[in-house]
Design a protein around this motif. Sequence first.
Motif, PDB file in Angstrom:
ATOM      1  N   LEU A  26      -0.453  45.735   3.971  1.00 27.59           N
ATOM      2  CA  LEU A  26      -1.205  46.627   3.081  1.00 27.59           C
ATOM      3  C   LEU A  26      -1.391  46.000   1.699  1.00 27.59           C
ATOM      4  N   VAL A  27      -1.797  44.733   1.696  1.00 29.67           N
ATOM      5  CA  VAL A  27      -2.063  44.016   0.442  1.00 29.67           C
ATOM      6  C   VAL A  27      -3.558  44.088   0.130  1.00 29.67           C
ATOM      7  N   PHE A  28      -3.865  44.517  -1.092  1.00 20.20           N
ATOM      8  CA  PHE A  28      -5.264  44.695  -1.496  1.00 20.20           C
ATOM      9  C   PHE A  28      -5.586  44.030  -2.835  1.00 20.20           C
ATOM     10  N   SER A  29      -4.616  43.304  -3.430  1.00 21.82           N
ATOM     11  CA  SER A  29      -4.910  42.652  -4.710  1.00 21.82           C
ATOM     12  C   SER A  29      -4.135  41.345  -4.818  1.00 21.82           C
ATOM     13  N   ALA A  30      -4.608  40.469  -5.729  1.00 21.23           N
ATOM     14  CA  ALA A  30      -3.955  39.176  -5.937  1.00 21.23           C
ATOM     15  C   ALA A  30      -2.556  39.377  -6.524  1.00 21.23           C
ATOM     16  N   GLY A  31      -2.400  40.381  -7.374  1.00 18.78           N
ATOM     17  CA  GLY A  31      -1.089  40.657  -7.969  1.00 18.78           C
ATOM     18  C   GLY A  31      -0.073  41.020  -6.898  1.00 18.78           C
ATOM     19  N   GLN A  32      -0.491  41.837  -5.953  1.00 16.93           N
ATOM     20  CA  GLN A  32       0.415  42.199  -4.848  1.00 16.93           C
ATOM     21  C   GLN A  32       0.781  40.959  -4.037  1.00 16.93           C
ATOM     22  N   ILE A  90      -9.193  36.817  -0.484  1.00 17.29           N
ATOM     23  CA  ILE A  90      -8.491  35.731   0.246  1.00 17.29           C
ATOM     24  C   ILE A  90      -8.627  34.418  -0.534  1.00 17.29           C
ATOM     25  N   GLU A  91      -9.833  34.176  -1.068  1.00 13.03           N
ATOM     26  CA  GLU A  91     -10.063  32.945  -1.850  1.00 13.03           C
ATOM     27  C   GLU A  91      -9.143  32.890  -3.072  1.00 13.03           C
ATOM     28  N   GLU A  92      -9.055  34.027  -3.758  1.00 15.52           N
ATOM     29  CA  GLU A  92      -8.240  34.118  -4.971  1.00 15.52           C
ATOM     30  C   GLU A  92      -6.755  33.836  -4.637  1.00 15.52           C
ATOM     31  N   ILE A  93      -6.294  34.441  -3.562  1.00 15.42           N
ATOM     32  CA  ILE A  93      -4.882  34.270  -3.179  1.00 15.42           C
ATOM     33  C   ILE A  93      -4.614  32.812  -2.768  1.00 15.42           C
ATOM     34  N   ARG A  94      -5.592  32.191  -2.064  1.00 19.24           N
ATOM     35  CA  ARG A  94      -5.425  30.782  -1.651  1.00 19.24           C
ATOM     36  C   ARG A  94      -5.194  29.908  -2.889  1.00 19.24           C
ATOM     37  N   ILE A  95      -6.007  30.147  -3.937  1.00 20.28           N
ATOM     38  CA  ILE A  95      -5.866  29.346  -5.178  1.00 20.28           C
ATOM     39  C   ILE A  95      -4.477  29.556  -5.781  1.00 20.28           C
ATOM     40  N   ILE A  96      -4.070  30.811  -5.876  1.00 17.65           N
ATOM     41  CA  ILE A  96      -2.773  31.128  -6.507  1.00 17.65           C
ATOM     42  C   ILE A  96      -1.624  30.492  -5.722  1.00 17.65           C
ATOM     43  N   TYR A  97      -1.641  30.637  -4.405  1.00 13.32           N
ATOM     44  CA  TYR A  97      -0.546  30.079  -3.596  1.00 13.32           C
ATOM     45  C   TYR A  97      -0.527  28.547  -3.691  1.00 13.32           C
ATOM     46  N   ASP A  98      -1.718  27.944  -3.705  1.00 11.98           N
ATOM     47  CA  ASP A  98      -1.772  26.475  -3.791  1.00 11.98           C
ATOM     48  C   ASP A  98      -1.321  25.982  -5.167  1.00 11.98           C
ATOM     49  N   GLY A 144       2.455  26.126  -4.757  1.00  5.87           N
ATOM     50  CA  GLY A 144       3.060  25.667  -3.505  1.00  5.87           C
ATOM     51  C   GLY A 144       3.854  26.742  -2.789  1.00  5.87           C
ATOM     52  N   TYR A 145       3.470  28.007  -2.952  1.00  9.22           N
ATOM     53  CA  TYR A 145       4.186  29.073  -2.218  1.00  9.22           C
ATOM     54  C   TYR A 145       4.058  28.844  -0.713  1.00  9.22           C
ATOM     55  N   GLN A 146       5.153  29.048  -0.018  1.00  7.89           N
ATOM     56  CA  GLN A 146       5.169  28.824   1.436  1.00  7.89           C
ATOM     57  C   GLN A 146       4.694  30.050   2.223  1.00  7.89           C
ATOM     58  N   THR A 147       4.608  31.201   1.558  1.00  8.32           N
ATOM     59  CA  THR A 147       4.137  32.420   2.231  1.00  8.32           C
ATOM     60  C   THR A 147       2.766  32.162   2.850  1.00  8.32           C
ATOM     61  N   GLU A 148       2.618  32.549   4.130  1.00  5.52           N
ATOM     62  CA  GLU A 148       1.344  32.300   4.815  1.00  5.52           C
ATOM     63  C   GLU A 148       0.381  33.469   4.603  1.00  5.52           C
ATOM     64  N   ILE A 149      -0.860  33.132   4.289  1.00  2.41           N
ATOM     65  CA  ILE A 149      -1.902  34.155   4.133  1.00  2.41           C
ATOM     66  C   ILE A 149      -2.358  34.555   5.535  1.00  2.41           C
ATOM     67  N   LEU A 150      -2.091  35.820   5.879  1.00  6.66           N
ATOM     68  CA  LEU A 150      -2.419  36.340   7.217  1.00  6.66           C
ATOM     69  C   LEU A 150      -3.581  37.328   7.021  1.00  6.66           C
ATOM     70  N   ALA A 151      -4.791  36.852   7.175  1.00  5.45           N
ATOM     71  CA  ALA A 151      -5.959  37.708   6.934  1.00  5.45           C
ATOM     72  C   ALA A 151      -6.036  38.789   8.008  1.00  5.45           C
ATOM     73  N   ALA A 152      -5.981  40.052   7.570  1.00  3.19           N
ATOM     74  CA  ALA A 152      -5.939  41.176   8.508  1.00  3.19           C
ATOM     75  C   ALA A 152      -7.144  42.084   8.284  1.00  3.19           C
ATOM     76  N   SER A 153      -7.229  43.104   9.158  1.00  2.00           N
ATOM     77  CA  SER A 153      -8.354  44.040   9.082  1.00  2.00           C
ATOM     78  C   SER A 153      -9.679  43.277   9.254  1.00  2.00           C
ATOM     79  N   ILE A 154      -9.679  42.402  10.260  1.00  2.00           N
ATOM     80  CA  ILE A 154     -10.863  41.598  10.608  1.00  2.00           C
ATOM     81  C   ILE A 154     -11.814  42.497  11.397  1.00  2.00           C
ATOM     82  N   ARG A 155     -13.099  42.436  11.058  1.00  2.00           N
ATOM     83  CA  ARG A 155     -14.065  43.319  11.719  1.00  2.00           C
ATOM     84  C   ARG A 155     -15.028  42.582  12.663  1.00  2.00           C
ATOM     85  N   HIS A 156     -15.283  41.279  12.385  1.00  2.00           N
ATOM     86  CA  HIS A 156     -16.311  40.561  13.157  1.00  2.00           C
ATOM     87  C   HIS A 156     -16.046  39.053  13.098  1.00  2.00           C
TER      88      HIS A 156
END
Length: 218
Positions: free
Chosen positions: A112-118, A148-156, A159-171
């Motif tokens: 239930l993540v909806f923001s870069a801060g979370q 997702i783009e914003e979080i990718r930049i922040i994690y990179d 070097g955070y090891q937490t994996e970005i798991l894109a959810a609520s995919i529609r198509h």
Amino acid sequence: MKFFIDTANLDEIKEANNLGVLDGVTTNPSLMAKEGISGGDRITKHYVDICEMVNGDVSAEVIATDFDGIVREGEALATLHKNIVVKVPMIAEGIKAIKYFTDKGIKTNCTLVFSAGQALLAAKAGATYMSPFLGRLDDISADGLALIEEIRIIYDNYGYQTEILAASIRHPMHIIECAKIGADVITSPLKPIMSLLSHPLTDKGLAQFLADYAKGNE
Ligand code: G3P
């Protein structure tokens, strides 16, 4: 990029698994209810059934929203099977619990993540996975893929090891765009995954090849 299936339906899990490209499964209380799975023992058995079908991480969500309850439920879930990842909601008590599980070596999925801060807090707590719900953002005229783009930049950046798991995919385009951005994992219902297969020129080309083969062997 890892492919997880987002369902509690055993037939769909089997179909995706048989394709040979499945890396894991995510579930949530709504997906369990959709399959008519309710009650502690039935839910527990269902998690074990899923874990025995798929060689990969299986997210099992806690219901408690207080630290002690989340820890109690999460520790019980983690003992069910080695594939279980404890899915914890993005709330203050959840972040505390994720830190606790991280220190104990128990894998977590912050949901239930909806923001870069979370997303930043989930990584700081050491979550194994962090699930931004991109379709639900799109549903309210926000931009799920931009998050997702914003979080990718922040994690990179750190070097955070937490994996970005894109959810609520529609198509299927959600999956392709996530791959372009560099999401570590997508979790999708079966249909968008199977839609990646289809192209009319593939069907037309194959029909032609088979027809030409048959002519040559008449
Ligand atoms: O994994 C999260 C996902 O189940 C949410 O999907 O389609 O209910 O927004 P959706």
